[in-house]
Design a protein around this motif. Structure first.
Motif, PDB file in Angstrom:
ATOM      1  N   ARG A 255       0.895  -1.157   0.000  1.00 58.67           N
ATOM      2  CA  ARG A 255       0.000   0.000   0.000  1.00 58.67           C
ATOM      3  C   ARG A 255       0.929   1.200   0.000  1.00 58.67           C
ATOM      4  O   ARG A 255       1.621   1.456   0.984  1.00 58.67           O
ATOM      5  CB  ARG A 255      -0.847  -0.063   1.279  1.00 58.67           C
ATOM      6  CG  ARG A 255      -2.104   0.780   1.348  1.00 58.67           C
ATOM      7  CD  ARG A 255      -3.167   0.394   0.351  1.00 58.67           C
ATOM      8  NE  ARG A 255      -4.532   0.551   0.869  1.00 58.67           N
ATOM      9  CZ  ARG A 255      -5.096   1.718   1.179  1.00 58.67           C
ATOM     10  NH1 ARG A 255      -4.431   2.834   1.017  1.00 58.67           N
ATOM     11  NH2 ARG A 255      -6.318   1.755   1.665  1.00 58.67           N
TER      12      ARG A 255
ATOM     13  N   ASP B  59      -1.785   2.701  -5.665  1.00 54.38           N
ATOM     14  CA  ASP B  59      -2.914   2.028  -5.018  1.00 54.38           C
ATOM     15  C   ASP B  59      -4.159   2.045  -5.903  1.00 54.38           C
ATOM     16  O   ASP B  59      -5.026   1.179  -5.788  1.00 54.38           O
ATOM     17  CB  ASP B  59      -3.249   2.712  -3.693  1.00 54.38           C
ATOM     18  CG  ASP B  59      -2.138   2.549  -2.679  1.00 54.38           C
ATOM     19  OD1 ASP B  59      -1.355   1.575  -2.812  1.00 54.38           O
ATOM     20  OD2 ASP B  59      -2.040   3.379  -1.771  1.00 54.38           O
TER      21      ASP B  59
ATOM     22  N   LEU C 155     -10.854   1.892  -2.389  1.00 54.31           N
ATOM     23  CA  LEU C 155      -9.681   1.206  -1.826  1.00 54.31           C
ATOM     24  C   LEU C 155     -10.086   0.446  -0.573  1.00 54.31           C
ATOM     25  O   LEU C 155      -9.575  -0.638  -0.289  1.00 54.31           O
ATOM     26  CB  LEU C 155      -8.579   2.207  -1.495  1.00 54.31           C
ATOM     27  CG  LEU C 155      -7.935   2.938  -2.678  1.00 54.31           C
ATOM     28  CD1 LEU C 155      -6.791   3.807  -2.209  1.00 54.31           C
ATOM     29  CD2 LEU C 155      -7.460   1.943  -3.704  1.00 54.31           C
TER      30      LEU C 155
END
Lengths: 350, 350
Positions: free
Chosen positions: B55, B112, B319
């Motif tokens: 991440r 991401d 996300l």
DNA sequence: CTGAAAGCGCTAACAA
DNA sequence: TTGTTAGCGCTTTCAG
């Protein structure tokens, strides 16, 4: 990569050699590995590579804002130059607040170098970075007291160009509007002044923080904005400008920014002064709306994209040769004298 | 970090715990480690962290260009929203060529997620990514045939607003200028047409690749540009527009882009047609020069910054919840009816 | 020409 | 509360 190694029946190292094209490797193994990698859709992890090589291909960029065209164009140039050598732009916008923190955070992300349009008034922070040999190229503004790479417009030349233009048009008593709200006048405007005065020894300098007024109005405004549009805001900020000017028999005005120039024109017209017959007005490019104004506005076009390109190239060069002595690159601007004849006339008549 | 561990006489892990504030740790050791870290000027390597956690806090952004104000403003919104949650923008500019490669390269950098203003005509590439569950939010344009997150202007509403405005001003026979050079008309312009026609059932559609002409002129032009400025270029592209229109007794024109609208005004005036008395002209925001034009130009302001903000927020949300169903968010635009009265008059009189 | 091993800096799981 | 260990994916060095 592990999976490819397994599937090809070789070691990771061999896979790496095949993919990177480096080191000795048998032609047949190379082909086999490449095929398998291709088929598996293998893509190297640049983050891991960056960590290992301590070279990420990331360049940090800090600009105050990108809503105006100014930095957007510079940024376009930066991105172009970097994309050409497969580097990426890590973009941050400081909005007059977070500059140092953003720089730090970019360094945390291990950028290879920085391109910064700084609003800093003191060299301390950047001096520390430069001592740590962080590659930095500044654009547009120089940080006072800092000896570092800089790519910017040659504002002196811009001042000269505008002065010469005004002189050629027959104007003789120019007023130079300094608009800054900073404790120390912005270097670029000082340079314009010097250039301007090298042509017009008798130029009159009107020093007033018009820019500060605009910003204050913008802040205070909030929802109950004092004006609908930015141009009206500039008009408000300039309202008081005519009285101090009146003590000086000026016949033309250099308003520093196109927005101010336009507002000045409106202001003069509102007072029954004709532009450009009675008084000439020129600006300095901060926008490309000058194509559209009425009356036409003469201005200086800054080489924005070029500034970005050159800054990126300078930075890339510095990555290779960290010991390059710091240098300032001042790029020549261009005079855009709007002809007052209708462009359409020229097109439709023939 | 190793050095701090050594200096503090604890293990790396302990240092980590102190710095991250996670896990149990003695108050005294915590203080000591923090002090030493502070003094040593320790800063965590986000690249390494990214590698480990998979991440990175990087968001890839792909836009066609940022010289115009359009994407620059959207980008400003994106950057703002991401900066607020300590994420960074990895910016790339596709310039009508490299879109897919750039997306791949951003993924290689382990972003991401992605925010993309795509110029793609086919869904295949992105469909593959979405199947791999890469978080993507599209902005401004939808990719034909792709079911994915989208944040854009509500062009239908824009069409309605302009039509209603024209109707309220007394116009009755509108011409809608479709300007596209694409095989399939751009969705946004189709939406505007639908909205426009929901108000004006009798609207006339003039289909012609004006946009293509402009691009061609730009390309061919090179140094020997056929026109000095972009506005003149638009004028050239529109030259042939009046004849086909003449077959239809129009009394107003919706020109899709402000640049075209302005060129149209000039064109009409050159033919002795008065604007807005004889024919009204409206545009659709692609620039903010409408403040400055003469005669004043009524247009639609798109919520550009808001598009950026919302796109970023949508992506951040995705996300967290990768299984969110794809959705389109169409943000309402705003009508900017330029009053023809002099803004100065309003300001200087009182 | 090929392989094994170490390590970039951080983090997470497990053990003490 | 603290420490040990392993590993993210890639690159480099050294050994075979």
């Amino acid at each position: 990569m592990d999976e490819i190694a397994r599937r090809a029946g070789v070691s990771k190292t061999t896979v790496y050699r095949a993919l990177s094209g480096q080191g000795r490797i048998g032609e047949d193994t190379r082909r086999r590995v490449l095929d398998i990698a291709e088929e598996a859709g293998y893509r190297p992890n640049r983050l891991a590579r960056g960590l290992r090589r301590s070279r990420t291909g990331l360049i940090g960029v800090v600009v105050p804002g990108i809503e105006g065209q100014f930095y957007a164009r510079v940024l376009e140039g930066i991105e172009k130059a970097l994309q050409d050598v497969d580097h990426r732009v890590l973009l941050t916008v400081s909005r007059g607040e977070q500059e140092y923190e953003l720089v730090e955070s970019l360094l945390d992300m291990q950028v290879d170098g920085l391109i910064v349009a700084s609003e800093s008034d003191s060299p301390d922070f950047y001096e520390r970075l430069l001592r740590r040999r962080v590659p930095i190229v500044f654009i547009d503004r120089e940080v006072p007291g800092l000896h570092a790479d800089l790519v910017a417009t040659d504002h002196f030349a811009g001042g000269v160009l505008l002065a010469e233009h005004l002189r050629d048009k027959g104007y003789r008593k120019p007023a130079f509007l300094s608009v800054t709200d900073r404790p120390r006048p912005i270097g670029s405007i000082e340079d314009r002044w010097c250039g301007f005065r090298s042509v017009f020894r008798n130029a009159c300098l009107l020093h007033h923080p018009f820019m500060g007024s605009v910003k204050r109005l913008l802040r205070e405004g909030g929802d109950a904005a004092p004006a609908e549009t930015f141009s009206e805001l500039c008009l408000l900020a300039l309202r008081g400008a005519l009285e101090p000017l009146a003590t000086f028999p000026y016949d033309c005005v250099f308003a520093q920014y196109d927005h101010f120039a336009l507002a000045m024109i409106h202001l003069l017209q509102a007072h029954g002064i004709r532009v450009p017959q009675d008084v000439g007005v020129v600006g300095f490019d901060d926008h490309d709306f000058t194509e559209y104004t009425e009356p036409p506005l003469t201005t200086i076009r800054q080489p924005l994209r070029e500034i970005g390109l050159q800054a990126a190239q300078r930075l890339l060069r510095r990555l290779e040769e960290p010991d390059l002595p710091a240098a300032a690159l001042r790029l020549p601007p261009r005079l855009v004298a709007r002809r007052s004849s209708d462009p359409l006339a020229a097109m439709e008549q023939p």
